[in-house]
Structures are given as C-alpha cells and as structure tokens.
Scaffold this active site. Structure first.
Site, short mmCIF file in Angstrom:
data_model
loop_
_atom_site.label_atom_id
_atom_site.label_comp_id
_atom_site.label_asym_id
_atom_site.label_seq_id
_atom_site.Cartn_x
_atom_site.Cartn_y
_atom_site.Cartn_z
N CYS A 124 10.20 -26.08 -30.54
CA CYS A 124 11.50 -25.61 -31.02
C CYS A 124 11.45 -24.08 -31.05
O CYS A 124 10.61 -23.47 -30.38
CB CYS A 124 11.85 -26.22 -32.38
SG CYS A 124 10.70 -25.82 -33.71
N CYS B 72 10.34 -26.05 -38.41
CA CYS B 72 11.23 -27.14 -38.87
C CYS B 72 11.18 -28.34 -37.92
O CYS B 72 10.53 -29.34 -38.21
CB CYS B 72 12.68 -26.65 -39.00
SG CYS B 72 12.91 -25.34 -40.22
N ARG B 73 11.89 -28.25 -36.79
CA ARG B 73 12.09 -29.43 -35.96
C ARG B 73 10.83 -29.90 -35.24
O ARG B 73 10.49 -31.09 -35.29
CB ARG B 73 13.20 -29.17 -34.93
CG ARG B 73 14.56 -28.99 -35.58
CD ARG B 73 15.55 -28.36 -34.62
NE ARG B 73 15.20 -26.98 -34.30
CZ ARG B 73 15.80 -26.23 -33.40
NH1 ARG B 73 16.81 -26.74 -32.72
NH2 ARG B 73 15.44 -24.98 -33.19
N SER B 74 10.12 -28.99 -34.57
CA SER B 74 8.95 -29.45 -33.80
C SER B 74 7.79 -29.89 -34.71
O SER B 74 7.10 -30.86 -34.36
CB SER B 74 8.50 -28.44 -32.75
OG SER B 74 8.14 -27.21 -33.30
N ASN C 19 8.94 -23.24 -34.74
CA ASN C 19 7.80 -24.13 -35.00
C ASN C 19 7.52 -24.26 -36.49
O ASN C 19 6.39 -24.42 -36.93
CB ASN C 19 6.54 -23.66 -34.26
CG ASN C 19 5.39 -24.67 -34.23
OD1 ASN C 19 4.22 -24.29 -34.21
ND2 ASN C 19 5.69 -25.94 -34.24
N ASP D 69 19.60 -27.22 -35.19
CA ASP D 69 18.71 -26.30 -35.93
C ASP D 69 19.13 -26.31 -37.41
O ASP D 69 20.24 -25.91 -37.74
CB ASP D 69 18.88 -24.90 -35.33
CG ASP D 69 17.98 -23.88 -35.98
OD1 ASP D 69 17.39 -24.18 -37.04
OD2 ASP D 69 17.88 -22.77 -35.43
P1 4NP Z 1 12.92 -24.44 -35.96
O1 4NP Z 1 13.94 -23.73 -36.97
O2 4NP Z 1 13.19 -23.81 -34.60
O3 4NP Z 1 13.35 -25.87 -36.01
O4 4NP Z 1 11.54 -24.18 -36.48
C1 4NP Z 1 14.05 -22.36 -37.14
C2 4NP Z 1 13.12 -21.68 -37.89
C3 4NP Z 1 13.25 -20.31 -38.11
C4 4NP Z 1 14.33 -19.64 -37.56
C5 4NP Z 1 15.27 -20.32 -36.80
C6 4NP Z 1 15.13 -21.68 -36.58
N1 4NP Z 1 14.49 -18.25 -37.79
O5 4NP Z 1 15.55 -17.70 -37.44
O6 4NP Z 1 13.56 -17.62 -38.36
#
Ligand code: 4NP
Length: 164
Positions: free
Chosen positions: A11, A16-18, A14, A129
């Site tokens: 994702c 939340c989703r992944s 790295n 997201d």
């Molecule tokens: P992820 O979520 O891609 O599912 O890990 C996010 C984590 C952090 C951010 C965006 C999405 N950020 O903007 O820091």
C-alpha cells in the site's frame, strides 16, 4: 510450479492496509499448514513510515478479530521484483507506482490488484485508504481483506504450487 512462493502486499504507507492483509493472510497460511511453502510480507510505495509499527487503529481492529500485526514499515524497492513471485497492490494508485518500479521483464502474473480476488468487489478494485478517516474505514478495510484472502490463497495454491 514452485516449491516456495513469496507474496508481498503493498500500500502507500505500509502501516494500515498492507500490514492487515499481511497479518490476515499469514494467519490463513499458518492454519492451512503452508508456512514453509508460502512466505508472506508487506511494504509501502512511500518511505514516510519506514521502521514504524502498524497504525494503532488498524492494529486494534485486527487485534479485536484475533490477528496480531507485527511488521515494521518498509519501502518497496525495484529489486524486490526479483524476489517476489506475487506483488499485490492494495489500490490502483499503488499499482501504478509499482508499475513504474517494475522491470520490463516482469511476468504478467507477478503484479496484481488485491481486490481482483474480492468476490464482492462489484468492480471496485481499490481497498479504500482509511488513514485520514474514522473508525468505520478500518472496519471496512478489515471486511474487504477478510473475504478476499481465502480466494487469494486458493489462487496461489493452484497457480504456483499445483496444490488443491
Ligand atoms: P496505508 O495508509 O497506505 O494503508 O498504510 C496510509 C498511511 C499513511 C499515510 C497515508 C496512507 N500518510 O499520508 O502518511
């Protein structure tokens, strides 16, 4: 066919989703007795959270369902395509970032969208997201990941391992 398959979920951050897909899929692989055949990991297209544990909201959502998330964030590298048999992008933006990094020699089945395997995707191929939203977004991500991992495991077994 392969003896061992390496799968990597990707994702943006790295955190939340992944990591959730990593934890849920690992749990499924372990329960299927396939720990020595399917190696699971995750990464982010960005370096923003490198070294961080998963986001607390994602970690708690997973913990409430009996899944412990233990990874530390790592940025996906171009050379990772040499190692991973299957790279699963959590949304289309992640997919296009990964395509930029991918060598021309990448095989067609090496980079795919995670929700290709979602039996209820209804054509929506992004895992949304949840980072800037509320608690419900994390529950939605969990539900998508939970229902998508079993068909993904079935695909990996038949496509890479020649197992039922
Ligand atoms: P992820 O979520 O891609 O599912 O890990 C996010 C984590 C952090 C951010 C965006 C999405 N950020 O903007 O820091």
């Amino acid at each position: 066919m392969k003896e061992v398959v390496e799968v990597n979920f990707v994702c943006l951050g790295n955190i939340c989703r992944s990591p959730l897909a990593h934890g849920v899929f690992q749990n499924l692989v372990t329960r299927a007795g396939l720990d020595n055949k399917i190696l699971v990991s995750s990464a982010g297209t960005s370096s923003w959270h490198t070294g961080d544990p998963p986001d607390n909201r994602m970690r708690l959502t997973a913990q409430n369902k009996g899944i412990q998330l233990k990874n530390r964030a790592r940025q996906f590298q171009s050379k990772d395509f040499d190692r991973f048999d299957l790279v699963l992008a959590m949304d289309r933006s992640n997919l296009s970032e990964l395509r930029e990094l991918a060598p021309k020699s990448i095989s067609e089945d090496q980079l795919m969208l995670f929700r290709t395997f979602d039996p209820k995707s209804n054509g929506d191929l992004d895992v949304p997201d949840p980072y800037y939203g509320g608690e419900r977004g994390f529950e939605t991500v969990f539900q998508i990941v939970e229902r998508t991992c079993p068909p993904l495991l079935k695909y990996i077994k038949s496509h890479f391992l020649n197992a039922l």
